[in-house]
Design an enzyme around this catalytic site. Structure first.
Site, short mmCIF file in Angstrom:
data_model
loop_
_atom_site.label_atom_id
_atom_site.label_comp_id
_atom_site.label_asym_id
_atom_site.label_seq_id
_atom_site.Cartn_x
_atom_site.Cartn_y
_atom_site.Cartn_z
N ASP A 26 0.83 -1.21 0.00
CA ASP A 26 0.00 0.00 0.00
C ASP A 26 0.87 1.26 0.00
O ASP A 26 1.96 1.27 0.57
CB ASP A 26 -0.90 -0.03 1.25
N ASN B 13 -10.34 -3.25 -5.42
CA ASN B 13 -9.57 -2.35 -6.31
C ASN B 13 -10.14 -2.33 -7.74
O ASN B 13 -9.92 -1.39 -8.49
CB ASN B 13 -8.10 -2.79 -6.43
C1 FPP Z 1 -2.11 0.01 -3.28
O1 FPP Z 1 -1.59 1.33 -3.23
C2 FPP Z 1 -1.50 -0.70 -4.38
C3 FPP Z 1 -2.18 -1.25 -5.41
C4 FPP Z 1 -3.65 -1.20 -5.54
C5 FPP Z 1 -1.48 -1.93 -6.52
C6 FPP Z 1 -0.21 -2.64 -6.18
C7 FPP Z 1 0.42 -3.09 -7.43
C8 FPP Z 1 1.75 -3.06 -7.67
C9 FPP Z 1 2.78 -2.68 -6.68
C10 FPP Z 1 2.24 -3.50 -9.03
C11 FPP Z 1 2.40 -4.97 -9.01
C12 FPP Z 1 2.84 -5.41 -10.32
C13 FPP Z 1 2.78 -6.68 -10.75
C14 FPP Z 1 3.33 -7.01 -12.06
C15 FPP Z 1 2.16 -7.77 -9.98
P1 FPP Z 1 -2.57 2.54 -3.42
O2 FPP Z 1 -2.62 2.88 -4.86
O3 FPP Z 1 -3.91 2.25 -2.82
O4 FPP Z 1 -1.82 3.67 -2.64
P2 FPP Z 1 -2.48 4.87 -1.82
O5 FPP Z 1 -3.14 4.26 -0.62
O6 FPP Z 1 -1.32 5.72 -1.46
O7 FPP Z 1 -3.45 5.57 -2.73
#
Ligand code: FPP
Length: 227
Positions: free
Chosen positions: A14, A62
């Site tokens: 996250d 998501n």
């Molecule tokens: C949450 O952070 C993260 C995600 C919804 C996506 C995680 C995906 C990756 C790290 C890429 C993985 C890649 C592969 C190829 C498997 P957020 O966007 O909710 O962060 P925030 O809380 O700061 O908004």
């Protein structure tokens, strides 16, 4: 590093969006940095003797994010599973996907499935991608399968109806980005997992931070309800 190495570690990655926002960049920029960090952490985990690493790449919740953000994530999955994943095969690492990939764009689902099918089955290290994964859905689907079969289940036979069939339960679950919850991640499997929460945003959660989490885990006394 003096420590007890957990066999299976799960990571709730996250904070990518906030990491990008701090740099006045679109969220996709944060996800790309997150993906690169995940690649580095998987290599590190394998090196220090962790056998299973499960990364929460997309939750069922998501999937209702704006199309633009999802398209960016699907683009990363396409790239990773056609290019980077080959390095895992060479390094003798297995790939597993957990989650409902039938709800993803058809080509993405196909690439993920191929990534899984082409990986070496007897590898010592397994990288598990939770994609369109939700623990509650997983449990409800497993219950329905047991009912359809007219089977009474126990803990072991029920585990075999989950996406994680054949994987050990996680010993340690790490969540970056400051929230203190599991958000539908490995709901059944996490019953006795040790939990580690940190404010560090995922793209900044580097090998040093990972080692800190392992070090913290190694000092805990796991009693599994016993005294
Ligand atoms: C949450 O952070 C993260 C995600 C919804 C996506 C995680 C995906 C990756 C790290 C890429 C993985 C890649 C592969 C190829 C498997 P957020 O966007 O909710 O962060 P925030 O809380 O700061 O908004």
């Amino acid at each position: 590093m003096e420590s007890t190495i957990p066999r299976h570690v799960g990571i709730i990655m996250d904070g990518n969006g906030r990491w990008a926002k701090k740099r006045i960049q679109p969220r996709a920029f944060g996800h790309r940095a997150g993906m690169n960090n995940m690649i580095a952490l998987a290599e590190h985990a394998q090196k220090i003797g962790i056998e299973y690493l499960t990364v929460y790449a997309l939750s069922t919740e998501n999937l209702s994010r704006p199309k633009e953000e999802l398209d960016g994530l699907f683009g990363l999955f396409r790239k990773y599973f056609t290019v980077n994943v080959k390095k895992l095969y060479v390094e003798n690492a297995r790939v597993r996907i957990i989650g409902d990939i039938s709800a993803l764009p058809e080509d993405v689902g196909k690439i993920l499935k191929e990534g899984e099918d082409n990986s070496p089955p007897d590898a010592k290290f397994t990288l598990v991608f939770a994609i369109n994964y939700g623990g509650r859905n997983e449990i409800v689907n497993a219950v329905n399968r047991a009912v359809e079969r007219g089977e009474k289940v126990d803990k072991e036979s029920f585990s075999r109806l989950l996406y994680t069939d054949g994987l050990p339960d996680p010993d340690l679950i790490i969540r970056t980005g400051g929230e203190i919850r599991l958000s539908n991640f490995l709901t059944f499997q996490s019953a006795y997992a040790e939990l580690y929460f940190t404010d560090v945003l995922f793209p900044d959660f580097d090998k040093k931070e990972f080692d800190r989490a392992i070090e913290n885990y190694s000092k805990r006394e796991r009693r599994f309800g016993r005294i």
